[in-house]
Design an enzyme around this catalytic site. Structure first.
Site, PDB file in Angstrom:
ATOM      1  N   GLU A  37       0.823  -1.214   0.000  1.00 29.59           N
ATOM      2  CA  GLU A  37       0.000   0.000   0.000  1.00 29.59           C
ATOM      3  C   GLU A  37       0.852   1.255   0.000  1.00 29.59           C
ATOM      4  O   GLU A  37       0.445   2.285  -0.545  1.00 29.59           O
ATOM      5  CB  GLU A  37      -0.950   0.003   1.206  1.00 29.59           C
ATOM      6  CG  GLU A  37      -1.982  -1.129   1.179  1.00 29.59           C
ATOM      7  CD  GLU A  37      -1.462  -2.439   1.752  1.00 29.59           C
ATOM      8  OE1 GLU A  37      -0.249  -2.520   2.069  1.00 29.59           O
ATOM      9  OE2 GLU A  37      -2.265  -3.377   1.887  1.00 29.59           O
ATOM     10  N   ASN A  39       3.749   1.448  -1.504  1.00 26.83           N
ATOM     11  CA  ASN A  39       4.201   1.577  -2.904  1.00 26.83           C
ATOM     12  C   ASN A  39       3.127   2.290  -3.734  1.00 26.83           C
ATOM     13  O   ASN A  39       3.431   3.145  -4.577  1.00 26.83           O
ATOM     14  CB  ASN A  39       4.447   0.204  -3.537  1.00 26.83           C
ATOM     15  CG  ASN A  39       5.604  -0.549  -2.890  1.00 26.83           C
ATOM     16  OD1 ASN A  39       6.491   0.060  -2.296  1.00 26.83           O
ATOM     17  ND2 ASN A  39       5.602  -1.869  -3.010  1.00 26.83           N
ATOM     18  N   TYR A 105      10.167 -10.509   8.052  1.00 29.43           N
ATOM     19  CA  TYR A 105      10.433 -10.403   9.499  1.00 29.43           C
ATOM     20  C   TYR A 105       9.405  -9.401  10.015  1.00 29.43           C
ATOM     21  O   TYR A 105       9.716  -8.228  10.250  1.00 29.43           O
ATOM     22  CB  TYR A 105      11.876  -9.943   9.749  1.00 29.43           C
ATOM     23  CG  TYR A 105      12.881 -10.932   9.185  1.00 29.43           C
ATOM     24  CD1 TYR A 105      13.402 -11.940   9.984  1.00 29.43           C
ATOM     25  CD2 TYR A 105      13.240 -10.887   7.841  1.00 29.43           C
ATOM     26  CE1 TYR A 105      14.278 -12.882   9.456  1.00 29.43           C
ATOM     27  CE2 TYR A 105      14.120 -11.824   7.308  1.00 29.43           C
ATOM     28  CZ  TYR A 105      14.618 -12.815   8.118  1.00 29.43           C
ATOM     29  OH  TYR A 105      15.488 -13.752   7.591  1.00 29.43           O
ATOM     30  N   LYS A 223      -4.859  -8.721 -14.322  1.00 32.80           N
ATOM     31  CA  LYS A 223      -3.572  -8.480 -15.005  1.00 32.80           C
ATOM     32  C   LYS A 223      -2.921  -9.817 -15.319  1.00 32.80           C
ATOM     33  O   LYS A 223      -2.924 -10.711 -14.483  1.00 32.80           O
ATOM     34  CB  LYS A 223      -2.639  -7.684 -14.090  1.00 32.80           C
ATOM     35  CG  LYS A 223      -3.185  -6.374 -13.614  1.00 32.80           C
ATOM     36  CD  LYS A 223      -2.484  -5.916 -12.338  1.00 32.80           C
ATOM     37  CE  LYS A 223      -2.891  -6.758 -11.142  1.00 32.80           C
ATOM     38  NZ  LYS A 223      -2.018  -6.604  -9.975  1.00 32.80           N
ATOM     39  N   ALA A 226       3.128 -10.091 -18.603  1.00 29.21           N
ATOM     40  CA  ALA A 226       3.608  -9.449 -19.836  1.00 29.21           C
ATOM     41  C   ALA A 226       2.548  -9.449 -20.928  1.00 29.21           C
ATOM     42  O   ALA A 226       2.769  -8.878 -21.992  1.00 29.21           O
ATOM     43  CB  ALA A 226       4.839 -10.182 -20.335  1.00 29.21           C
ATOM     44  N   ALA A 229      -3.952  -6.614 -19.695  1.00 32.76           N
ATOM     45  CA  ALA A 229      -4.778  -6.319 -18.515  1.00 32.76           C
ATOM     46  C   ALA A 229      -6.202  -6.147 -19.031  1.00 32.76           C
ATOM     47  O   ALA A 229      -6.428  -5.486 -20.059  1.00 32.76           O
ATOM     48  CB  ALA A 229      -4.297  -5.070 -17.810  1.00 32.76           C
ATOM     49  N   ALA A 253       5.617  -4.337  -9.303  1.00 34.37           N
ATOM     50  CA  ALA A 253       4.994  -3.933 -10.573  1.00 34.37           C
ATOM     51  C   ALA A 253       3.475  -3.863 -10.438  1.00 34.37           C
ATOM     52  O   ALA A 253       2.825  -2.973 -10.992  1.00 34.37           O
ATOM     53  CB  ALA A 253       5.377  -4.901 -11.686  1.00 34.37           C
ATOM     54  N   ASP A 255       1.777  -3.119  -7.779  1.00 35.44           N
ATOM     55  CA  ASP A 255       1.414  -1.903  -7.023  1.00 35.44           C
ATOM     56  C   ASP A 255       1.505  -0.673  -7.927  1.00 35.44           C
ATOM     57  O   ASP A 255       0.654   0.218  -7.865  1.00 35.44           O
ATOM     58  CB  ASP A 255       2.350  -1.718  -5.823  1.00 35.44           C
ATOM     59  CG  ASP A 255       2.325  -2.917  -4.901  1.00 35.44           C
ATOM     60  OD1 ASP A 255       1.285  -3.595  -4.841  1.00 35.44           O
ATOM     61  OD2 ASP A 255       3.358  -3.185  -4.268  1.00 35.44           O
TER      62      ASP A 255
HETATM   63  N1  LIG Z   1       7.348  -9.308 -18.075  1.00 34.96           N
HETATM   64  C1  LIG Z   1       6.607  -8.196 -18.139  1.00 34.96           C
HETATM   65  N2  LIG Z   1       6.667  -7.389 -19.228  1.00 34.96           N
HETATM   66  C2  LIG Z   1       5.938  -6.268 -19.318  1.00 34.96           C
HETATM   67  N3  LIG Z   1       5.086  -5.852 -18.348  1.00 34.96           N
HETATM   68  C3  LIG Z   1       4.972  -6.635 -17.255  1.00 34.96           C
HETATM   69  C4  LIG Z   1       5.717  -7.836 -17.085  1.00 34.96           C
HETATM   70  N4  LIG Z   1       5.408  -8.372 -15.881  1.00 34.96           N
HETATM   71  C5  LIG Z   1       4.512  -7.525 -15.312  1.00 34.96           C
HETATM   72  N5  LIG Z   1       4.256  -6.494 -16.127  1.00 34.96           N
HETATM   73  C6  LIG Z   1       3.421  -5.311 -15.842  1.00 34.96           C
HETATM   74  O1  LIG Z   1       3.169  -5.271 -14.450  1.00 34.96           O
HETATM   75  C7  LIG Z   1       1.755  -5.383 -14.210  1.00 34.96           C
HETATM   76  C8  LIG Z   1       1.520  -6.154 -12.943  1.00 34.96           C
HETATM   77  O2  LIG Z   1       2.041  -7.450 -13.096  1.00 34.96           O
HETATM   78  P1  LIG Z   1       1.663  -8.581 -12.068  1.00 34.96           P
HETATM   79  O3  LIG Z   1       0.212  -8.658 -11.935  1.00 34.96           O
HETATM   80  O4  LIG Z   1       2.432  -9.774 -12.448  1.00 34.96           O
HETATM   81  O5  LIG Z   1       2.252  -7.962 -10.748  1.00 34.96           O
HETATM   82  P2  LIG Z   1       2.062  -8.525  -9.306  1.00 34.96           P
HETATM   83  O6  LIG Z   1       2.440  -9.960  -9.263  1.00 34.96           O
HETATM   84  O7  LIG Z   1       0.717  -8.121  -8.819  1.00 34.96           O
HETATM   85  O8  LIG Z   1       3.210  -7.652  -8.590  1.00 34.96           O
HETATM   86  P3  LIG Z   1       3.464  -7.316  -7.033  1.00 34.96           P
HETATM   87  O9  LIG Z   1       2.416  -8.014  -6.217  1.00 34.96           O
HETATM   88  O10 LIG Z   1       4.838  -7.801  -6.766  1.00 34.96           O
HETATM   89  O11 LIG Z   1       3.371  -5.829  -6.945  1.00 34.96           O
HETATM   90  C9  LIG Z   1       1.231  -6.041 -15.478  1.00 34.96           C
HETATM   91  O12 LIG Z   1      -0.140  -5.758 -15.668  1.00 34.96           O
HETATM   92  C10 LIG Z   1       2.085  -5.371 -16.539  1.00 34.96           C
HETATM   93  O13 LIG Z   1       1.685  -4.050 -16.768  1.00 34.96           O
HETATM   94  O1  LIG Z   2       4.849  -8.774   0.063  1.00 38.99           O
HETATM   95  C1  LIG Z   2       4.642  -7.848   0.827  1.00 38.99           C
HETATM   96  O2  LIG Z   2       4.094  -8.001   1.900  1.00 38.99           O
HETATM   97  C2  LIG Z   2       5.056  -6.488   0.490  1.00 38.99           C
HETATM   98  O3  LIG Z   2       4.298  -5.595   0.757  1.00 38.99           O
HETATM   99  C3  LIG Z   2       6.395  -6.259  -0.149  1.00 38.99           C
HETATM  100  C4  LIG Z   2       6.386  -5.679  -1.519  1.00 38.99           C
HETATM  101  O4  LIG Z   2       6.737  -4.305  -1.496  1.00 38.99           O
HETATM  102  C5  LIG Z   2       5.075  -5.923  -2.201  1.00 38.99           C
HETATM  103  O5  LIG Z   2       4.873  -7.318  -2.182  1.00 38.99           O
HETATM  104  C6  LIG Z   2       5.014  -5.552  -3.601  1.00 38.99           C
HETATM  105  O6  LIG Z   2       3.683  -5.831  -4.048  1.00 38.99           O
END
Ligand SMILES: Nc1ncnc2c1ncn2[C@@H]1O[C@H](COP(=O)(O)OP(=O)(O)OP(=O)(O)O)[C@@H](O)[C@H]1O
Ligand SMILES: O=C(O)C(=O)C[C@H](O)[C@H](O)CO
Length: 320
Positions: A37, A39, A105, A223, A226, A229, A253, A255
């Site tokens: 949140e 982020n 942690y 989403k 790559a 969405a 990504a 967030d």
């Molecule tokens: N390999 C990639 N190439 C281009 N865009 C990507 C890629 N991976 C993720 N994205 C971008 O990031 C967005 C979020 O991806 P994803 O849903 O996998 O994130 P997440 O797993 O929710 O991330 P996190 O929880 O770590 O913040 C996608 O909708 C896209 O815009």
């Molecule tokens: O995984 C978590 O609990 C976090 O909040 C750390 C990272 O900043 C977050 O996963 C990114 O979405």
């Protein structure tokens, strides 16, 4: 108190990244700030949305660093409560062979002590009363039963704001509790954001239409990394392909995507531009090791939001 259009509610952590290699061999770590949140809060503020982050931190050096970092990024932290006893949470990011693993942690952290009564604090109540949008995630429901109860209260009491929830499925945080409250939270949300891969695990399907039906009529974004969405709303379905990106590291990504999509929503952009803004802000984070990054410049955003589909498809975001 500053005007805040958006409020993000959830835990921030100090993130320690150890370069590449197994954790057992890492001697030096680089510190930055993580936490889903927070982020999103930084991302919204960077996109011009007056934003506040509400949570609890330990009254310690790490907590002070989180506060300073968010203030530097233009986020209002006046709703944060400091805990004299419980610490600020930490997490370590292990990058071994291209994939990152998170080691938490955070048990017994200051934020895990959030409970329904936290919403009665004057600093919190005032900020929620003026917010147009409140964003939280499944992580906040996962960190403790009391924090989950707080979200249940937030989601069920009458509200003026739109409630936005990102699934952020973290099975390791749910080992001792049933995730049923997370279903309730998602169903109560006005906007839900879900990754297709995490939905497969959490709900047994990553199919956007099926998820939309199971969550009830509301705004849903699914989403698919790559690929695309998909935005489903009562007014229709919109799909936008992701950008082609030189990916350095993926954590955060989702967030950043949420920040772009929600900023576009608050700014009244059309559906496809809301998704494009999500992809653009996500791309910026994908090119960095940290969990957050400044979005592309306003001029670059303007250019790509208005690009033709062919120009969008041909765009490549490189790591600087
Ligand atoms: N390999 C990639 N190439 C281009 N865009 C990507 C890629 N991976 C993720 N994205 C971008 O990031 C967005 C979020 O991806 P994803 O849903 O996998 O994130 P997440 O797993 O929710 O991330 P996190 O929880 O770590 O913040 C996608 O909708 C896209 O815009
Ligand atoms: O995984 C978590 O609990 C976090 O909040 C750390 C990272 O900043 C977050 O996963 C990114 O979405």
């Amino acid at each position: 108190m500053p005007e805040t259009a958006a409020i993000c509610l959830g835990e921030a952590m100090i993130m320690l990244a150890g370069g590449s290699g197994p954790l057992a061999d890492v001697e030096v770590f680089r510190r930055s700030v993580g936490g889903a949140e927070c982020n999103v809060a930084g991302g919204l503020a960077a996109l011009g949305v007056p934003t506040g982050w509400i949570s609890r931190l330990g009254d310690d050096g790490f907590g002070q660093h989180v506060l300073r970092d968010l203030q530097t990024r233009g986020v209002d932290v006046g709703g944060v409560e400091l805990d004299p006893v419980r610490p600020t949470a930490l997490y370590v990011k292990e990058s071994d062979g291209g994939r990152s693993r998170m080691h938490y942690y955070r048990t017994g952290s200051a934020a895990a002590a959030m409970a329904p009564g936290f919403l009665d604090r004057a600093e919190v109540r005032e900020r929620l009363a003026q917010a147009k949008l409140v964003h939280t995630t499944g992580i906040t429901a996962a960190i403790s039963a009391s924090s989950s109860d707080m979200l249940e209260r937030l989601a069920t009491e009458p509200r003026e704001f739109l409630l936005s929830v990102d699934l952020n499925w973290r099975p390791v945080l749910w080992r001792e509790r049933d995730p049923e409250p997370l279903w309730r939270l998602l169903r109560a949300a006005d906007l839900a954001l879900i990754g297709a891969d995490e939905a497969e695990v959490f709900a047994g399907t990553g199919d956007a239409d099926e998820l939309y039906e199971r969550l009830g009529a509301k705004t849903l974004v699914v989403k698919d990394d790559a690929n695309t969405a998909i935005l489903l709303e009562p007014s229709g379905r919109t799909e936008v392909p992701a950008l082609s990106v030189d990916v350095v590291e993926t954590v955060g990504a989702g967030d950043a995507f949420a920040a772009g999509f929600l900023a576009g929503t608050l700014q009244g952009l059309p559906a496809a531009q809301r998704l494009r803004l999500g992809h653009l802000t996500a791309a910026a984070v994908l090119t960095k090791r940290e969990d957050h990054a400044p979005p592309p410049s306003a001029a670059e955003r303007e250019r790509l939001l208005n690009a033709t589909d062919a120009e969008w498809a041909a765009t490549k975001i490189g790591s600087a």
